[in-house]
Design an enzyme around this catalytic site. Structure first.
Site, PDB file in Angstrom:
ATOM      1  N   MET A  34      61.379  78.277   4.973  1.00 36.41           N
ATOM      2  CA  MET A  34      61.527  77.879   6.266  1.00 36.41           C
ATOM      3  C   MET A  34      63.071  78.340   5.913  1.00 36.41           C
ATOM      4  SD  MET A  34      60.667  74.971   8.809  1.00 36.41           S
ATOM      5  CE  MET A  34      61.527  74.107   7.699  1.00 36.41           C
ATOM      6  N   LEU A  37      66.366  78.987  -0.267  1.00 38.60           N
ATOM      7  CA  LEU A  37      65.428  79.198  -1.020  1.00 38.60           C
ATOM      8  C   LEU A  37      65.811  78.818  -2.314  1.00 38.60           C
ATOM      9  CD1 LEU A  37      64.252  82.968  -0.239  1.00 38.60           C
ATOM     10  CD2 LEU A  37      63.389  80.623   1.139  1.00 38.60           C
ATOM     11  N   HIS A  38      65.205  78.134  -3.378  1.00 43.94           N
ATOM     12  CA  HIS A  38      66.087  77.556  -4.305  1.00 43.94           C
ATOM     13  C   HIS A  38      64.043  78.186  -4.905  1.00 43.94           C
ATOM     14  CE1 HIS A  38      62.580  74.691  -3.167  1.00 43.94           C
ATOM     15  NE2 HIS A  38      63.118  74.356  -2.560  1.00 43.94           N
ATOM     16  N   GLY A  40      61.910  76.909  -6.876  1.00 47.63           N
ATOM     17  CA  GLY A  40      60.578  76.595  -6.611  1.00 47.63           C
ATOM     18  C   GLY A  40      60.058  77.764  -5.686  1.00 47.63           C
ATOM     19  N   HIS A  41      60.732  77.998  -4.654  1.00 47.35           N
ATOM     20  CA  HIS A  41      60.563  79.187  -3.553  1.00 47.35           C
ATOM     21  C   HIS A  41      59.702  80.642  -4.592  1.00 47.35           C
ATOM     22  CE1 HIS A  41      62.090  77.085  -0.777  1.00 47.35           C
ATOM     23  NE2 HIS A  41      61.388  77.649   0.009  1.00 47.35           N
ATOM     24  N   GLN A  65      57.227  72.129  14.772  1.00 43.11           N
ATOM     25  CA  GLN A  65      57.507  71.268  13.317  1.00 43.11           C
ATOM     26  C   GLN A  65      58.036  70.124  13.420  1.00 43.11           C
ATOM     27  OE1 GLN A  65      56.866  74.331  10.679  1.00 43.11           O
ATOM     28  NE2 GLN A  65      57.762  73.090   9.353  1.00 43.11           N
ATOM     29  N   GLY A 151      53.865  75.756  -1.770  1.00 44.72           N
ATOM     30  CA  GLY A 151      52.932  74.749  -2.883  1.00 44.72           C
ATOM     31  C   GLY A 151      53.059  73.417  -2.484  1.00 44.72           C
ATOM     32  N   ASP A 154      53.884  70.153  -1.278  1.00 49.23           N
ATOM     33  CA  ASP A 154      52.523  70.206   0.325  1.00 49.23           C
ATOM     34  C   ASP A 154      51.773  70.272   0.642  1.00 49.23           C
ATOM     35  OD1 ASP A 154      55.217  70.093   1.620  1.00 49.23           O
ATOM     36  OD2 ASP A 154      55.755  71.756   1.729  1.00 49.23           O
ATOM     37  N   GLN A 157      49.968  70.004   3.650  1.00 52.54           N
ATOM     38  CA  GLN A 157      49.521  70.998   4.403  1.00 52.54           C
ATOM     39  C   GLN A 157      49.282  71.669   3.785  1.00 52.54           C
ATOM     40  OE1 GLN A 157      54.045  73.580   5.352  1.00 52.54           O
ATOM     41  NE2 GLN A 157      53.457  74.189   3.642  1.00 52.54           N
TER      42      GLN A 157
END
Length: 307
Positions: A34, A37-38, A40-41, A65, A151, A154, A157
């Site tokens: 979404m 970005l950081h 982790g992305h 969502q 990741g 989540d 998810q």
């Protein structure tokens, strides 16, 4: 790097890539985000680069969502920064559609995964996972990836998407990737920017609680879920600025409750947390093997947090 906003253009672009790659079948990887970005992305992109030939990064804040009182309009966005990070990480294609492109009219068809969505975030965010499953289903149809990278932060998810893929026979491998953390242990999240300085300090109770859980499981191999949740609750309540949304200890990936560890049939257990601060709802989790020994921790980041 190509930046594409139309579904038809993305399909044409991917068809061209597949056609021009010679006799060997090109593998496409999808990293669905979404935006905002950081690192982790970036770790998901790196995993996709290592395992596939073409990496598609989708950037789409999915309205389906978000509940009526959630932060869709205020969700952090920074398209220019996102594109710089994507290009620096070697993304081949960025797919950044508008809401109108993804949902040109009222949605009369949605995807719903039952059972797995009744607990954790699904219990406190009704309809959330219907929105997730629907948009991921659309992305899978549009991109037709060989692998999709998500990741582990989540974890629910991932379980929902894996169930959807299995039930509906999507020809895609789901690749869970480890949670990336800040130096002090806080799980990376786009919503961390909502935290005040004081809240940012207190937000460490989530990762600290998972470290406490790891110690408790190591020291009490035949523990009860209720005992473990009580230990975690006592620690999280030391953060005066946070409000517990949920603390759950469940079998994974079924997300079924259990009373005692010696009754478990699942290969894994998840300790999952959600804590609300004034403008941010943070989640974190940890997976454990059902052998419950220190050496069997699936993600040993928590061991380093205790040193």
């Amino acid at each position: 790097m190509e930046v594409i906003t139309r579904i038809s253009q993305l399909r044409d672009c991917l068809a061209s890539h597949r056609l021009n790659q010679g006799p060997d079948r090109v593998k496409v990887g999808l990293v669905a985000t979404m935006g905002f970005l950081h690192a982790g992305h970036a770790s998901l992109i790196k995993a996709a680069k290592a395992q596939t030939d073409i990496v598609v990064l989708s950037i789409f804040v999915n309205p389906l969502q978000f509940g009526p009182n959630e932060d869709f309009d205020k969700y952090p966005r920074d398209a220019e920064r996102d594109l710089h990070l994507a290009e620096a990480e070697g993304v081949d294609i960025v797919f950044a559609p508008s809401v109108e492109e993804m949902y040109p009219g009222p949605m009369k068809t949605t995807v719903s995964v039952s059972g797995l969505t009744a607990r954790l975030c699904g219990a406190t965010r009704p309809g959330h996972f219907d929105g997730v499953a629907t948009v991921v289903s659309k992305l899978f149809h549009i991109v037709q990836p060989d692998k999709a990278f998500f990741g582990q932060k989540d974890a629910q998810q991932i379980a929902v998407i894996q169930q959807m893929v299995s039930d509906l026979n999507f020809p895609v491998d789901i690749v869970p990737c480890p949670t990336l953390r800040e130096a002090d242990g806080l799980a990376m999240s786009s919503r961390n920017v909502y935290l005040s300085e004081a809240e940012r300090r207190q937000a460490l109770v989530l990762s600290q609680s998972l470290a406490i859980a790891a110690d408790f499981i190591r020291d009490h191999p035949q523990f009860s879920a209720e005992e473990l949740m009580s230990e975690i609750s006592n620690h999280i309540r030391t953060a005066s600025l946070g409000e517990i949304d949920y603390i759950e200890v469940l079998a994974y990936p079924s997300l079924e409750p259990f009373k005692r560890s010696d009754e478990l049939e699942s290969d894994q257990v998840i300790v999952a947390l959600a804590v609300k601060f004034s403008k941010a709802r943070l989640i974190d989790n940890q997976l454990f093997s059902n052998k419950f020994s220190k050496s069997d921790l699936i993600d040993n980041q928590l061991i380093s947090l205790r040193k």
